[in-house]
Design a protein around this motif. Structure first.
Motif, PDB file in Angstrom:
ATOM      1  N   VAL A   1       0.955  -1.315   0.015  1.00  0.00           N
ATOM      2  CA  VAL A   1      -0.073  -0.268  -0.178  1.00  0.00           C
ATOM      3  C   VAL A   1       1.010   1.459  -0.094  1.00  0.00           C
ATOM      4  O   VAL A   1       0.684   2.092  -0.828  1.00  0.00           O
ATOM      5  CB  VAL A   1      -0.953  -0.092   1.198  1.00  0.00           C
ATOM      6  N   ALA A   2       1.954   1.216   0.683  1.00  0.00           N
ATOM      7  CA  ALA A   2       2.751   2.428   0.802  1.00  0.00           C
ATOM      8  C   ALA A   2       3.433   2.770  -0.370  1.00  0.00           C
ATOM      9  O   ALA A   2       3.654   3.832  -0.989  1.00  0.00           O
ATOM     10  CB  ALA A   2       3.798   2.126   1.998  1.00  0.00           C
ATOM     11  N   ALA A   3       3.794   1.702  -1.015  1.00  0.00           N
ATOM     12  CA  ALA A   3       4.831   1.820  -2.169  1.00  0.00           C
ATOM     13  C   ALA A   3       3.912   2.271  -3.416  1.00  0.00           C
ATOM     14  O   ALA A   3       4.313   3.178  -4.224  1.00  0.00           O
ATOM     15  CB  ALA A   3       5.010   0.306  -2.792  1.00  0.00           C
ATOM     16  N   ASP A   4       2.478   1.972  -3.305  1.00  0.00           N
ATOM     17  CA  ASP A   4       1.606   2.603  -4.179  1.00  0.00           C
ATOM     18  C   ASP A   4       1.224   4.000  -3.885  1.00  0.00           C
ATOM     19  O   ASP A   4       1.337   4.920  -4.747  1.00  0.00           O
ATOM     20  CB  ASP A   4       0.154   1.617  -4.223  1.00  0.00           C
ATOM     21  N   ALA A   5       0.769   4.356  -2.325  1.00  0.00           N
ATOM     22  CA  ALA A   5       0.312   5.539  -2.211  1.00  0.00           C
ATOM     23  C   ALA A   5       1.137   6.711  -2.197  1.00  0.00           C
ATOM     24  O   ALA A   5       1.001   7.902  -2.505  1.00  0.00           O
ATOM     25  CB  ALA A   5      -0.168   5.377  -0.810  1.00  0.00           C
ATOM     26  N   VAL A   6       2.549   6.152  -2.111  1.00  0.00           N
ATOM     27  CA  VAL A   6       3.528   7.427  -2.223  1.00  0.00           C
ATOM     28  C   VAL A   6       3.471   7.930  -3.479  1.00  0.00           C
ATOM     29  O   VAL A   6       4.013   9.135  -3.651  1.00  0.00           O
ATOM     30  CB  VAL A   6       5.126   6.613  -1.789  1.00  0.00           C
ATOM     31  N   HIS A   7       2.848   7.748  -4.542  1.00  0.00           N
ATOM     32  CA  HIS A   7       3.105   8.008  -6.002  1.00  0.00           C
ATOM     33  C   HIS A   7       1.873   9.224  -5.940  1.00  0.00           C
ATOM     34  O   HIS A   7       1.885   9.939  -6.954  1.00  0.00           O
ATOM     35  CB  HIS A   7       2.671   6.987  -7.098  1.00  0.00           C
ATOM     36  N   THR A   8       0.972   9.073  -5.091  1.00  0.00           N
ATOM     37  CA  THR A   8      -0.281  10.114  -4.998  1.00  0.00           C
ATOM     38  C   THR A   8       0.068  11.324  -4.332  1.00  0.00           C
ATOM     39  O   THR A   8      -0.909  12.202  -4.430  1.00  0.00           O
ATOM     40  CB  THR A   8      -1.371   9.430  -4.380  1.00  0.00           C
ATOM     41  N   LEU A   9       1.381  11.464  -3.626  1.00  0.00           N
ATOM     42  CA  LEU A   9       1.595  12.755  -3.164  1.00  0.00           C
ATOM     43  C   LEU A   9       2.168  13.936  -4.064  1.00  0.00           C
ATOM     44  O   LEU A   9       3.362  13.903  -4.151  1.00  0.00           O
ATOM     45  CB  LEU A   9       2.563  12.447  -2.015  1.00  0.00           C
ATOM     46  N   GLU A  10       1.216  14.657  -4.562  1.00  0.00           N
ATOM     47  CA  GLU A  10       1.522  15.614  -5.557  1.00  0.00           C
ATOM     48  C   GLU A  10       1.470  16.874  -4.849  1.00  0.00           C
ATOM     49  O   GLU A  10       0.857  17.148  -4.064  1.00  0.00           O
ATOM     50  CB  GLU A  10       0.514  15.508  -6.788  1.00  0.00           C
ATOM     51  N   ASP A  11       2.383  17.740  -5.530  1.00  0.00           N
ATOM     52  CA  ASP A  11       2.243  19.259  -5.145  1.00  0.00           C
ATOM     53  C   ASP A  11       0.971  19.705  -5.326  1.00  0.00           C
ATOM     54  O   ASP A  11       0.280  19.119  -6.054  1.00  0.00           O
ATOM     55  CB  ASP A  11       3.377  20.073  -5.795  1.00  0.00           C
ATOM     56  N   GLU A  12       0.576  20.767  -4.700  1.00  0.00           N
ATOM     57  CA  GLU A  12      -0.902  21.564  -4.740  1.00  0.00           C
ATOM     58  C   GLU A  12      -0.628  22.932  -4.817  1.00  0.00           C
ATOM     59  O   GLU A  12       0.433  23.612  -4.579  1.00  0.00           O
ATOM     60  CB  GLU A  12      -1.604  21.333  -3.443  1.00  0.00           C
ATOM     61  N   HIS A  13      -1.458  23.628  -5.712  1.00  0.00           N
ATOM     62  CA  HIS A  13      -1.485  25.137  -6.159  1.00  0.00           C
ATOM     63  C   HIS A  13      -2.548  25.805  -5.809  1.00  0.00           C
ATOM     64  O   HIS A  13      -3.405  26.146  -6.922  1.00  0.00           O
ATOM     65  CB  HIS A  13      -0.918  25.192  -7.566  1.00  0.00           C
ATOM     66  N   PRO A  14      -2.977  26.126  -4.536  1.00  0.00           N
ATOM     67  CA  PRO A  14      -4.051  26.810  -4.468  1.00  0.00           C
ATOM     68  C   PRO A  14      -4.153  28.316  -4.996  1.00  0.00           C
ATOM     69  O   PRO A  14      -2.963  28.853  -5.243  1.00  0.00           O
ATOM     70  CB  PRO A  14      -4.082  26.913  -2.967  1.00  0.00           C
ATOM     71  N   GLU A  15      -5.259  28.517  -5.791  1.00  0.00           N
ATOM     72  CA  GLU A  15      -5.222  29.775  -6.220  1.00  0.00           C
ATOM     73  C   GLU A  15      -5.505  31.189  -5.254  1.00  0.00           C
ATOM     74  O   GLU A  15      -6.192  31.021  -4.322  1.00  0.00           O
ATOM     75  CB  GLU A  15      -6.879  30.083  -7.113  1.00  0.00           C
ATOM     76  N   VAL A  16      -4.628  31.872  -5.143  1.00  0.00           N
ATOM     77  CA  VAL A  16      -4.588  33.175  -4.447  1.00  0.00           C
ATOM     78  C   VAL A  16      -4.219  34.178  -5.263  1.00  0.00           C
ATOM     79  O   VAL A  16      -3.208  34.553  -5.989  1.00  0.00           O
ATOM     80  CB  VAL A  16      -3.490  32.940  -3.188  1.00  0.00           C
ATOM     81  N   PRO A  17      -5.132  35.578  -5.444  1.00  0.00           N
ATOM     82  CA  PRO A  17      -4.733  36.538  -6.264  1.00  0.00           C
ATOM     83  C   PRO A  17      -3.563  37.270  -5.925  1.00  0.00           C
ATOM     84  O   PRO A  17      -3.061  37.415  -4.917  1.00  0.00           O
ATOM     85  CB  PRO A  17      -5.970  37.462  -5.584  1.00  0.00           C
ATOM     86  N   GLY A  18      -2.760  37.397  -7.012  1.00  0.00           N
ATOM     87  CA  GLY A  18      -1.568  38.046  -6.909  1.00  0.00           C
ATOM     88  C   GLY A  18      -0.400  37.352  -6.516  1.00  0.00           C
ATOM     89  O   GLY A  18       0.719  37.718  -6.305  1.00  0.00           O
TER      90      GLY A  18
END
Ligand code: NAD
Length: 476
Positions: free
Chosen positions: A110-127
């Motif tokens: 499970v860990a070997a699989d789940a580690v691929h799902t940890l992606e960077d996030e880019h929340p929208e913030v004006p400016g």
């Protein structure tokens, strides 16, 4: 069988030369002996883990995942030997030990699989342009109990190594040999020197040294609430990240629409696994008054039929209690319940097993249990089923929630509105509906209130070993 400890990729003894005997709880036969490590060896383990961290964290995710899968495959190849060793030092029936090897392996997959799902996030913030990324916390520590010698280790090693942490593990004094066998497999699978280190011996000197060292950034502990509190206090100095998987006191609610036969099957599977020595086994049976007598009769009949014995003997379903203190606690809970008016329907005392130590307790069903009884307030950690009747859902839920613990709860019912309500109102981290085994590697597992905090399993388990970094870039 290897009996040394692992520091920086080398198999080592204690500086003092001291060792600790490991005995079979079923027979008192000597299984082996392990080093008693002190502060100096513990510091060397932290040195090794700290030094190995940057390279392991920098390894591509695919490479770390491949190592975990290799480790799992090697465990599968050694299943029989690992299970036999676990039965020898822990006492559980061989079939349960084999199932535990499979369960432990599933955390690596499970860990070997789940580690691929940890992606960077880019929340929208004006400016601004924002990047939220995660990085491994650094050197992690795992302290584990004796009841699931391999699975409790796997729940902690798999996520830590998957995300790039390095680790020091300290198994329980009663069951260190399974942990050593596991570490040996990790080395064979190519886990580099220093990434996984193993220390055995008395817990206090090792734990104190680890808690004092600012290079240790994470502690994951499974064990008693009392020791959990101690570690939380000790971790305060370095503001250690903690996951605490502590004691449980699970209620099992059996509603009027339950089919008695399947309710008993579920109750038996959940209750008697590992002789009742599991943190999620039901310790309080709440049964609707209309089916109370029929359920108790069927549960007592099935319980009385369980065969106790040495875990390697065919047909054995119940092993010994782990030590004398454990069986004395079970006896004390039964005696207290009887003194306060409970009735024994089956069992009630020790059971003699031919050629074995005097550490087996009869599967026991008690009725007329009340909230003042020790068995209703504390974790018994043995094969005892305290039962009491309830009249409606409100009463059942109130009784179930009347505990400082909050790890697991179970219910037997097929009413969808009730199932919805139980998920909302039962104050536990895990709720099993018609399910005796709600703890699987792909889903979050952990407690609330005095059962601790933090989750193991799936990507939730990985997050315990990650810190979140926000990179905020002003536009223009
Ligand atoms: P325990 O707390 O005595 O021991 C657990 C671990 O803590 C062992 O490795 C032990 O050596 C270590 N330890 C003991 N004293 C210590 C100290 N002063 N400093 C640092 N480490 C110390 O618990 P136990 O009796 O081995 O295990 C049974 C308990 O574990 C039960 O309460 C059970 O519910 C709980 N448990 C919880 C879960 C869960 O996931 N929540 C799972 C299994 C067991």
């Amino acid at each position: 069988m290897r009996q040394a400890n692992l520091i920086d990729g080398k198999w080592v003894e204690a500086d003092s030369g001291r060792t600790l005997e490991v005995l079979d709880p079923a027979t008192d036969a000597r299984v082996g002996s392990v080093p008693v490590m002190g502060a100096a060896e513990t510091r060397r383990a932290v040195d090794a883990a700290a030094e190995a961290f940057p390279a392991w964290a920098a390894r591509p995710v695919e490479a770390r995942a491949a190592t975990l899968l290799d480790l799992s495959a090697r465990m599968a190849a050694k299943r029989a030997g690992l299970a036999a060793l676990m039965t020898a030092e822990q006492g559980k029936p061989l079939a349960e030990a084999e199932a535990e090897v499979d369960y432990a392996r599933s955390f690596f997959e499970v860990a070997a699989d789940a580690v691929h799902t940890l992606e960077d996030e880019h929340p929208e913030v004006p400016g601004k342009s924002i990047r939220v990324h995660r990085r491994p916390v650094g050197v992690a520590v795992a302290i584990t109990p004796w009841n699931f010698p391999l699975a409790m280790l796997a729940k902690k090693v798999a996520p830590a190594l998957a995300v790039g942490c390095t680790q020091i593990v300290k198994p329980a004094e009663q069951t260190p040999l399974s942990a050593i066998a596991f570490a040996e497999i990790a080395v064979e699978a190519g886990v580099p020197a220093g990434v996984l280190n193993l220390l055995t011996g008395a817990p206090a000197p090792i734990a104190e040294t680890l808690l004092e060292d600012p290079r240790v950034r994470k502690l994951s502990f499974t064990g008693s609430t009392e020791v959990g509190r101690l570690l939380m206090r000790g971790g305060a100095t370095n503001l250690l990240r903690l996951s605490l998987e502590l004691g449980g006191h699970a209620p099992m609610l059996i509603f009027e629409d339950a089919d008695i036969e399947s309710a008993v099957r579920i109750a038996m599977a959940a209750k008697y696994r590992n002789g009742g020595q599991t943190c999620i086994c039901p310790n309080r049976f709440l049964v609707h008054a209309s089916i109370h007598d029929a359920f108790v009769a069927a549960l007592a009949e099935a319980s009385a039929a369980l065969v106790s014995g040495i875990g390697t003997r065919p047909g054995v379903a119940l092993g010994p209690m782990i030590d004398d203190a454990a069986i004395e606690k079970v006896e004390a809970h039964v005696t207290d319940a009887l003194r306060r008016g409970a009735t024994v329907v089956t069992g009630g005392g020790r059971r003699k097993v031919e050629g074995a130590a005097d550490r087996f307790h009869e599967p026991t069903v008690l009725t007329g249990c009340t909230v003042e009884m020790k068995c209703w307030r504390e974790e018994t950690f043995g094969p005892v089923c305290p039962v009491r009747a309830f009249r409606d859902d409100d009463e059942a839920i109130a009784l179930a929630n009347d505990s400082e613990y909050g790890l697991a709860a179970y219910a037997i019912t097929s009413n969808p509105r009730r199932i919805e309500r139980l998920g909302l109102e039962l104050r536990t981290g895990v709720v099993g509906i018609n399910d005796p085994g709600p703890a699987v590697a792909a889903v979050p597992f952990g407690g609330v209130r005095h059962s601790g905090f933090g989750r193991e399993g799936g990507r939730w388990g990985l997050e315990e070993y990650l810190e979140i970094v926000t990179v905020s870039q002003a536009d223009g």
